[in-house]
Design an enzyme around this catalytic site. Structure first.
Site, PDB file in Angstrom:
ATOM      1  N   GLU A 531       0.864  -1.198   0.000  1.00  0.00           N
ATOM      2  CA  GLU A 531       0.000   0.000   0.000  1.00  0.00           C
ATOM      3  C   GLU A 531       0.889   1.233   0.000  1.00  0.00           C
ATOM      4  O   GLU A 531       0.858   2.065   0.905  1.00  0.00           O
ATOM      5  CB  GLU A 531      -0.970   0.011   1.184  1.00  0.00           C
ATOM      6  N   GLU A 540       4.914   8.645  -3.708  1.00  0.00           N
ATOM      7  CA  GLU A 540       5.569   8.132  -2.501  1.00  0.00           C
ATOM      8  C   GLU A 540       6.474   6.946  -2.838  1.00  0.00           C
ATOM      9  O   GLU A 540       6.751   6.096  -1.998  1.00  0.00           O
ATOM     10  CB  GLU A 540       4.517   7.769  -1.452  1.00  0.00           C
TER      11      GLU A 540
END
Length: 788
Positions: A531, A540
């Site tokens: 995730e 990210e």
């Protein structure tokens, strides 16, 4: 201690819908209300009223001052034999408005002063072509603002420009507002019409109209021309631009009789609205003779009321009437009334029925839709609140941050569904498992790895999916955060029965699963679950992280969840965010090159959907696993450490080029029908967590999305990710029928990842001719890039 405000769901007074704060403005009022008159307004259902700062005496004094100045000019011209067409000496002293006296203003500090909204004199003309009238008007505004500020008034409404002609008029007005903001601490609210609907302006004559009838006639002729829907917004944009997007400058919006198209409504929705003003003329009468609003007006007001800072509603010229206030004053005129007289007078005022217009707005307040799951107090507070992007590889997250992420059941439901379908199809397709041994080649145990486990929400969902499908698994959980690792150890003992093999490591340095029953043998992973997605999908460093572990995925049957993700952009107008970022520049010189995570709300999507040019456009895509990764080849030849120190052929000087396959570039064209301004680019992502491998096309992929057009279809009420905002250092204005060309790059030097973006404005001047009319700087977030 819990708050007891209207947004606290634990409070007994919690309102499950926006609250209307209703005030009253009387354009004919020349004196502030007395205490008793103010009480009468409260009894009528109003919460606040406007108050003129100066009175008729001051107005006559200013008019007399200008008349005297004109007489002196005429006398001077006659003495020198000048004709009417010849100009007087420009060095003659201009009229100077003397300071206020007690006869000029009855306003004074009082116990309810905070409930008053000051209203500047509507007869001033800051846009006047006559330099003396514009100067007098500017002096009056400064005098009134200073005195109101002294009395304790914190908000002043200033009537906006009455025309939107290009040139010095609006610029003069903007300059005067900027001066008043600098000289005083009050908030200034410019009263603007939504568009120039006839009859929507101030009724009071300006000084220019009083002293020059021809100018007034010209204004009336101007009003008869075709209405420019965006003309008033253009004037407002000039004013706030000259005032450098001051956080003390707001707009009061006059609602017209005919509600405009959605495009203009959304444009004003993005502005710093403080008041919505409603005159009696926009109301209709129902069968019972009571005021009501059209469905279009109701929808527009209800839309504006969903803002975090809910605009206040101001009813204009709807009573109590001036004669009623005079009658009340006479009742209370006795300096020493008896107790019985005072009580009876108060009863008489309270017997009056509540104002009918207020009553209707209260009814409309009750008819609003209750707050949805996306409008909880916490989420509402996040509206247009800038957050710096996370550095998940460089920093370790705190437990509270993990807890926020875990509060989204939609995200984890989708992940569990993806794992469930992957395990189900694995059985249907009879795929091999990586846990198989020569002694037991049909071992059914799937090897599942959760990389970046955090506090374990995905681990719990994988275990649940395995139980639902009856799938035996060997599960590994990797986490580099040593503090989160302690939490995982406790959960493994208390909740998971030590079924999970925990490893404290950066996933990119993991050697692979040591298979149970095969001592010393490092195996492969059948299903990799992560995730790592950010607001832009890849911001990210999900691609880089998966690259570092994907060599352990079994080939060719291994699965990555998520399977793919795409990033999307749309240009937006967001004055609030631009003002916020501007205020941060002193302490943060990189504020305008930082991709901010923000729950975008008070914004306007300036692009329209056109053939071949959607409002939201895809920038690029990442798919996992990558079949060929240069980083793996490079590490095999030089060792893993060498990739950070060995110069190579990468696009950035000194880089080895091992991450070049994760660099991206896009060039997008957006179509804008109406003129406007953009302050940056809104970024979103979509992800296919799992796509069916049966090949029959009957099973829809399991997806998540934060794209406004798709989120309700694919992951309704998901709150784990807010959009990302790429700001522009300077607002970029564009004319109507414009094409915005957006170029964006995802750059890397093997140690960090950053973005670069550029916006250009083109307009068509012929069937086949397009010219460039503006462009932004090339922005780069390299200094605040995400560290690998």
């Amino acid at each position: 201690m819990a708050s007891t405000g209207p947004l606290n769901p634990e409070s007994d007074t919690f309102e499950n819908r926006p609250v209307f704060y209703i005030g009253q403005h009387d354009s004919s009022r020349r004196e502030p209300l007395t205490d008793d008159q103010y009480g009468q307004f409260l009894d009528s259902g109003f919460r606040f009223v406007t108050a003129p700062i100066t009175n008729e005496h001051f107005f006559q004094r200013v008019v007399g001052l200008y008349k005297t100045h004109l007489a002196e000019q005429e006398q001077w011209a006659q003495q020198r034999g000048l004709t009417a067409g010849q100009q007087a000496n420009p060095s003659l002293p201009p009229p100077v408005v003397p300071t206020l006296t007690d006869k000029d203003t009855p306003l004074s500090p009082s116990y309810y002063i905070s409930s008053l909204v000051g209203y500047a004199s509507p007869w001033i003309d800051l846009c006047s072509p006559d330099p003396h009238i514009s100067s007098i008007s500017r002096q009056v505004l400064n005098l009134e603002a200073a005195y109101a500020n002294f009395c304790g008034v914190r908000t002043i409404v200033v009537p906006g420009p009455r025309r939107d002609e290009c040139g010095r008029g609006v610029a003069q007005y903007a300059r005067a507002i900027q001066e008043a903001l600098v000289a005083n601490r009050v908030n200034i609210i410019v009263h603007m019409p939504m568009y120039r609907e006839p009859g929507l302006e101030e009724k009071a004559q300006t000084l220019s109209a009083i002293f020059d009838i021809e100018k007034e006639a010209e204004a009336e002729a101007e009003a008869e021309k075709e209405i420019d829907l965006f003309g008033a917004w253009d004037s407002w944009h000039t004013i706030r631009s000259v005032c450098s997007y001051s956080t003390r400058l707001f707009v009061a919006l006059r609602i017209p009789r005919r509600a405009p198209e959605k495009e203009l409504q959304e444009r004003w929705f993005a502005e710093p609205l403080h008041f919505l003003t409603l005159g009696a003329s926009i109301f209709q009468q129902n069968r019972a003779g009571n005021p009501t609003l059209s469905r279009h007006h109701q929808d527009m007001i209800n839309r504006y009321m969903r803002l975090k800072n809910t605009p206040w509603l101001v009813l204009c010229d709807v009573g109590p009437r001036p004669e009623e206030l005079v009658a009340l004053s006479k009742k209370m005129a006795s300096e020493y009334p008896s107790l019985a007289e005072a009580t009876q007078a108060r009863r008489d005022t309270r017997r009056q029925p509540p104002n009918a217009f207020v009553g209707y707005l209260r009814y409309l307040e009750r008819q609003q839709q209750p707050f949805s799951a996306m409008e909880t107090p916490v989420l509402t507070n996040f509206q247009d609140w800038l957050q710096p992007p996370l550095q998940p590889l460089a920093d370790n997250l705190e437990s509270a941050t993990y807890e926020v992420f875990e509060g989204d059941p939609v995200k984890y439901d989708q992940y569990e569904k993806a794992v469930f379908e992957a395990m189900t199809e694995w059985k249907e397709l009879k795929k091999p498992t990586s846990s198989a041994t020569p002694e037991n080649p049909s071992n059914p145990e799937l090897v599942v790895t959760v990389a970046g486990a955090g506090r374990g929400p995905l681990v719990a969902r994988v275990l649940r999916a395995a139980e639902r499908t009856g799938t035996p698994i060997q599960i590994w959980a990797l986490e580099k955060n040593q503090d989160a690792y302690v939490y995982l150890l406790r959960r493994n003992k208390q909740e998971w029965g030590n079924r999970v093999t925990l490893v404290k490591t950066d996933m990119r340095g993991w050697e692979g699963p040591r298979l149970q029953g095969r001592e010393g043998v490092i195996g492969k992973v059948d299903i990799l679950v992560t995730e790592l997605l950010g607001s832009f999908g890849d911001n990210e460093l999900s691609p880089e992280c998966v690259d570092g572990i994907q060599s352990h995925i079994a080939r060719p049957h291994g699965i990555s969840i998520p399977h793919s993700y795409t990033a999307h952009l749309s240009p937006i107008s967001t004055p609030r965010l631009y003002a916020d970022i501007s205020s941060r520049v002193v302490g943060d010189p990189n504020a305008f090159v930082t991709p901010w995570v923000v729950r975008l709300f008070a914004i306007d999507y300036v692009a329209q959907k056109a053939p071949g040019h959607p409002k939201f456009q895809q920038t690029w895509e990442f798919v996992h696993p990558v079949e060929v990764a240069r980083a793996d080849d490079f590490a095999a030849e030089h060792g893993k450490a060498a990739r950070y120190a060995t110069p190579g052929v990468g696009s950035m000087g000194g880089s080895s080029g091992t991450n070049e396959h994760n660099a991206r570039h896009c060039h997008l064209t957006f179509v804008c029908r109406a003129r406007g301004v953009i302050h940056g680019l809104a970024g979103f992502f979509e992800s296919v967590l799992y796509a069916s491998q049966t090949g029959d096309g009957a099973t829809a992929p399991v997806e998540i999305s934060i794209l406004p057009e798709q989120i309700d279809k694919k992951s309704k009420d998901m709150i784990s990710w807010f959009p990302i905002f790429f700001p522009l250092k300077k607002p970029l204005y564009f004319p109507q029928d414009t094409e915005l060309e957006v170029s964006m790059w995802r750059q890397t030097d093997d140690t960090k990842v950053w973005y670069e973006w550029l916006v250009e404005v083109y307009t068509w001047v012929g069937p086949k001719t397009r010219i460039k009319v503006g462009a932004s700087d090339l922005h780069s977030s390299r200094k605040v890039g995400c560290l690998m």
